[in-house]
Design an enzyme around this catalytic site. Sequence first.
Site, PDB file in Angstrom:
ATOM      1  N   TYR A  14       0.700  -1.233  -0.039  1.00  0.00           N
ATOM      2  CA  TYR A  14      -0.023   0.030   0.113  1.00  0.00           C
ATOM      3  C   TYR A  14       0.866   1.295  -0.093  1.00  0.00           C
ATOM      4  CZ  TYR A  14      -2.910   3.593   2.247  1.00  0.00           C
ATOM      5  OH  TYR A  14      -3.468   4.836   2.465  1.00  0.00           O
ATOM      6  N   LYS A  30       1.389   4.204  -2.698  1.00  0.00           N
ATOM      7  CA  LYS A  30       1.042   5.467  -2.214  1.00  0.00           C
ATOM      8  C   LYS A  30       2.232   6.444  -2.922  1.00  0.00           C
ATOM      9  CE  LYS A  30      -2.457   6.831  -0.832  1.00  0.00           C
ATOM     10  NZ  LYS A  30      -3.764   7.206  -1.649  1.00  0.00           N
TER      11      LYS A  30
END
Length: 345
Positions: free
Chosen positions: A144, A148
């Site tokens: 994640y 990002k």
Amino acid sequence: MATRLRPSSKRCAVIGGSGFLGRHLVEQLIARGYSVSVFDIRQSYELPGVTFHLGDLCDKQALLSALQGVSLVFHCASPAPSSDDRALFQKVNMDGTCTVLQACREAGVQKLVLTSSASVVFEGRDIKDGKEDLPYAKKPIDYYTETKIQQEKLVLAACDKEKGFLTVAIRPHGIFGPRDPQLVPTLVDAARKGKMKFIIGDGSNLVDFTFVENVVHGHILAAERLRPESPLCGQAYHITNDEPVHFWDFMSQVLVGLGYDAPRYHLPYWLVYGLALLLWLLALLLRPILQLQPTFTPMRVALAGTHHYYNCSRAKEDMGYKPLVGLQEAITRTVESYPHLRQGG
Ligand SMILES: NC(=O)c1ccc[n+]([C@@H]2O[C@H](COP(=O)([O-])OP(=O)(O)OC[C@H]3O[C@@H](n4cnc5c(N)ncnc54)[C@H](O)[C@@H]3O)[C@@H](O)[C@H]2O)c1
Ligand SMILES: CC(C)CCC[C@@H](C)[C@H]1CC[C@H]2C3=C(CC[C@]12C)[C@@]1(C)CC[C@H](O)[C@@H](C(=O)O)[C@@H]1CC3
């Protein structure tokens, strides 16, 4: 040839508008007189003034029809961090964000506000009063965070004053509030399974938790202050409650507010981190035959046992940001919003 609608400054789109943050943002935009198109893979509510466009942000044609006549786009879609699915994160957060950028340019969108995350600089080591000039994490703890980082870089690099396409990234940290599907539900689930008896580390670590309405406020300010001559162009901004709190005090307040016991017994940080890493590896190996979703992931343990709070003076100076709701009121309102998660409820 299809005719292009003239973009109106009060017409915006929220990609990921069915989600936790997205829906709070949509509600506030409507209250401020915007008309809103929500683009999402699902529809989770109905609201006057909101048009829903169902589609995947990796599909440019679907995006293009939702962006007709829109001058401002908020991009707050992402797979949930808990999914731990590398291919999905790459597809949605990286490839999908490239598609969003192309669609915005083709549709004549003028401003794009990305919801990034303060975690783009977090590597599992203490961050105290971190400013936006901290380097991106070289070894991000999970997929994640890794995607990002790439997503934020893509969006900020796309800012082009000459071509009239302006971008800015908001980096909230630890968003919480009514309807959050992540923080409070995970905490309560762990408490119900008897896993919230322990404090990881000595419990003195300070962190930011940010009330969702303050995060929304930061997004709208950024959108309204983003102009060719403003310092916001191509920049990232921390948005927090500006009230760092002890991680375990925050957890205890939420748990006790919902009728559960506060964690009491201390466990050494490195022991729990090592176990979480082993468990993560095991889950990875077993994935073809068994789907394991450990409660204590390396990222969660790192967040629970280190300092991570961020300085938001850049947002204060450049966009006049000030949190609207203080931490205590925010905790009270959040706890009251989850009657179904109360002990015995
Ligand atoms: N929750 C937090 O603590 C936190 C903190 C910092 C940053 N963020 C960021 O804020 C944003 C919103 O997070 P949230 O907590 O509201 O998450 P959420 O899961 O509630 O909302 C995300 C939304 O994106 C949608 N979505 C996912 N994949 C999509 C796709 N391929 N196409 C279209 N829509 C898609 C989902 O359906 C969902 O409605 C995310 O970008 C997240 O990285 C969240
Ligand atoms: C099992 C316990 C040790 C902890 C139980 C609570 C956790 C589920 C949350 C505490 C801090 C939260 C958090 C996030 C997810 C939920 C928690 C781990 C994020 C990682 C979600 C994604 C955001 O981008 C991160 C951010 O930088 O804001 C969040 C950081 C805090």
